[in-house]
Design a protein around this motif. Sequence first.
Motif, PDB file in Angstrom:
ATOM      1  N   TYR A   1       0.851  -1.191   0.000  1.00  0.00           N
ATOM      2  CA  TYR A   1       0.000   0.000   0.000  1.00  0.00           C
ATOM      3  C   TYR A   1       0.883   1.236   0.000  1.00  0.00           C
ATOM      4  CZ  TYR A   1       0.870  -0.463   5.085  1.00  0.00           C
ATOM      5  OH  TYR A   1       1.458  -0.610   6.326  1.00  0.00           O
ATOM      6  N   ALA A   2       0.307   2.362  -0.390  1.00  0.00           N
ATOM      7  CA  ALA A   2       1.079   3.602  -0.516  1.00  0.00           C
ATOM      8  C   ALA A   2       1.030   4.453   0.741  1.00  0.00           C
ATOM      9  CB  ALA A   2       0.559   4.414  -1.705  1.00  0.00           C
ATOM     10  N   ALA A   3      -0.079   4.398   1.468  1.00  0.00           N
ATOM     11  CA  ALA A   3      -0.235   5.209   2.680  1.00  0.00           C
ATOM     12  C   ALA A   3      -1.182   4.470   3.614  1.00  0.00           C
ATOM     13  CB  ALA A   3      -0.797   6.594   2.341  1.00  0.00           C
ATOM     14  N   ALA A   4      -1.058   4.789   4.905  1.00  0.00           N
ATOM     15  CA  ALA A   4      -1.919   4.096   5.872  1.00  0.00           C
ATOM     16  C   ALA A   4      -2.032   4.905   7.149  1.00  0.00           C
ATOM     17  CB  ALA A   4      -1.368   2.708   6.197  1.00  0.00           C
TER      18      ALA A   4
ATOM     19  N   GLY B   1      -5.859   5.868  -4.907  1.00  0.00           N
ATOM     20  CA  GLY B   1      -6.950   5.130  -5.512  1.00  0.00           C
ATOM     21  C   GLY B   1      -7.775   4.375  -4.489  1.00  0.00           C
ATOM     22  N   ASP B   2      -7.678   3.052  -4.506  1.00  0.00           N
ATOM     23  CA  ASP B   2      -8.519   2.210  -3.657  1.00  0.00           C
ATOM     24  C   ASP B   2      -8.014   2.200  -2.212  1.00  0.00           C
ATOM     25  OD1 ASP B   2     -10.603   0.496  -3.068  1.00  0.00           O
ATOM     26  OD2 ASP B   2      -9.622  -1.296  -3.859  1.00  0.00           O
TER      27      ASP B   2
ATOM     28  N   CYS C   1      -2.453   4.634  -9.593  1.00  0.00           N
ATOM     29  CA  CYS C   1      -1.968   3.824 -10.708  1.00  0.00           C
ATOM     30  C   CYS C   1      -1.836   2.351 -10.346  1.00  0.00           C
ATOM     31  CB  CYS C   1      -0.621   4.363 -11.187  1.00  0.00           C
ATOM     32  SG  CYS C   1       0.669   4.359  -9.903  1.00  0.00           S
ATOM     33  N   GLU C   2      -2.077   1.995  -9.087  1.00  0.00           N
ATOM     34  CA  GLU C   2      -1.905   0.618  -8.630  1.00  0.00           C
ATOM     35  C   GLU C   2      -3.224  -0.144  -8.702  1.00  0.00           C
ATOM     36  OE1 GLU C   2       1.715   1.239  -5.410  1.00  0.00           O
ATOM     37  OE2 GLU C   2      -0.361   1.359  -4.720  1.00  0.00           O
ATOM     38  N   PRO C   3      -3.149  -1.488  -8.781  1.00  0.00           N
ATOM     39  CA  PRO C   3      -4.393  -2.286  -8.827  1.00  0.00           C
ATOM     40  C   PRO C   3      -5.223  -2.085  -7.562  1.00  0.00           C
ATOM     41  CG  PRO C   3      -2.456  -3.622  -9.386  1.00  0.00           C
ATOM     42  CD  PRO C   3      -1.937  -2.328  -8.851  1.00  0.00           C
TER      43      PRO C   3
ATOM     44  N   LEU D   1      -5.835   1.441   4.752  1.00  0.00           N
ATOM     45  CA  LEU D   1      -4.727   1.213   3.831  1.00  0.00           C
ATOM     46  C   LEU D   1      -5.127   1.759   2.467  1.00  0.00           C
ATOM     47  CD1 LEU D   1      -3.980  -2.557   4.677  1.00  0.00           C
ATOM     48  CD2 LEU D   1      -3.122  -0.512   5.846  1.00  0.00           C
ATOM     49  N   THR D   2      -4.266   2.572   1.864  1.00  0.00           N
ATOM     50  CA  THR D   2      -4.606   3.226   0.598  1.00  0.00           C
ATOM     51  C   THR D   2      -3.535   2.955  -0.446  1.00  0.00           C
ATOM     52  OG1 THR D   2      -5.581   5.004   1.918  1.00  0.00           O
ATOM     53  CG2 THR D   2      -5.332   5.397  -0.432  1.00  0.00           C
ATOM     54  N   ARG D   3      -3.963   2.676  -1.649  1.00  0.00           N
ATOM     55  CA  ARG D   3      -3.037   2.467  -2.763  1.00  0.00           C
ATOM     56  C   ARG D   3      -3.003   3.687  -3.670  1.00  0.00           C
ATOM     57  NH1 ARG D   3      -3.885  -3.954  -4.139  1.00  0.00           N
ATOM     58  NH2 ARG D   3      -2.239  -4.645  -2.717  1.00  0.00           N
TER      59      ARG D   3
END
Length: 357
Positions: free
Chosen positions: A42-45, A123-124, A147-149, A142-144
């Motif tokens: 994940y990118a951020a949390a 994104g998600d 551009c990620e799935p 948790l955040t993606r």
Amino acid sequence: MASGNAAASRLVERVARICVRAQDPLDLLAEVAAAVRAQIPYAAAGWLLTDPDTLLMTGVYAENVSRTQHLQLIECELTEDDVNKFFDLAERGVAAASLSAATDGDLSRSIRWRRIYEPNGYGDEIRGVFRSGGATWGHVCLTRAGCEPWFSTAEVDVVARLCPHIGNGIRACLLLAPPTGRGDTAAPALVVLADDGSVDAVTPQATELLGALDDERLQRTIVLHQVAQRARALADGGHGPAAMARVQGASGNWLVVRGARLASDGDRPGRTALVMEPASRSDIAPLLLQLHDLTPREQEITALLLTGMPTAEIARRVWITTETLRGHVKSIFAKLAVNSRPELAALLSKEPQVHPP
């Protein structure tokens, strides 16, 4: 995410081992985050602690979340009608859910996605609720990157399996971790926050009780912004729990934070006053009952026992036999480690301040 049920089971087992070690709750969340991130990218949390009564956030271990984003998310959570809100997930008993599934693949249906995630390139998300003993002790988001799935159903299921272990771990930390010092002060502390989250005024006792207020990560000061936003929402006609939360302060002892909206003053921005003071036993009593896993019926009987009401009258009041009541009382005494009504009253009475045993 590492493929297969075996990898998921190993992650659950690892998190379970982390959560049986008593430590500071925020340290526990940091260790859990490292384990999860290795298998569920994940990118951020935000890994969050909450007051189980009001569900307001009292602490956060954040990863790649700015102070501005924190404040925006707090406002959105407490004032907007959005999907997968933490309050709603907890009320529905949902352990974890993704934003993509909740919006049927149209993320723009979410206010926080349009207002916060999309402008910042996200994104998600997966949101999870840490429950234990019938109460909610924390959340995770948790955040993606955009551009990620999106998160898969399997990843959501793994997070759902992790959440009860993390809830048990937070609860164990609060039960078992000793205080690191008293740090109590006779006078309550006062903080005045402007609506943009800046500190308008503060008394010296605030830093003594809660620690530095200029923490950009809001690790322990997020509770101030949560209570302030709740007070603003209630003043604007909103509904929900009181603008109050209990939190462990800088010394490890429990504090109560209460918020009140101040009257507007000419052209000055809106402000909210926050009062912090060491918690009394009566403040902590409901938390103690939840920590020790008292059932709703046991909590009801405990409240009646504290009134001094005779046993027979209590039995009539709650529509059970005296024999059944004695069984409940025995269970209550065992869970709270007391042997009599006087000991129960001493444990849960108003004075002095306590840390959960």
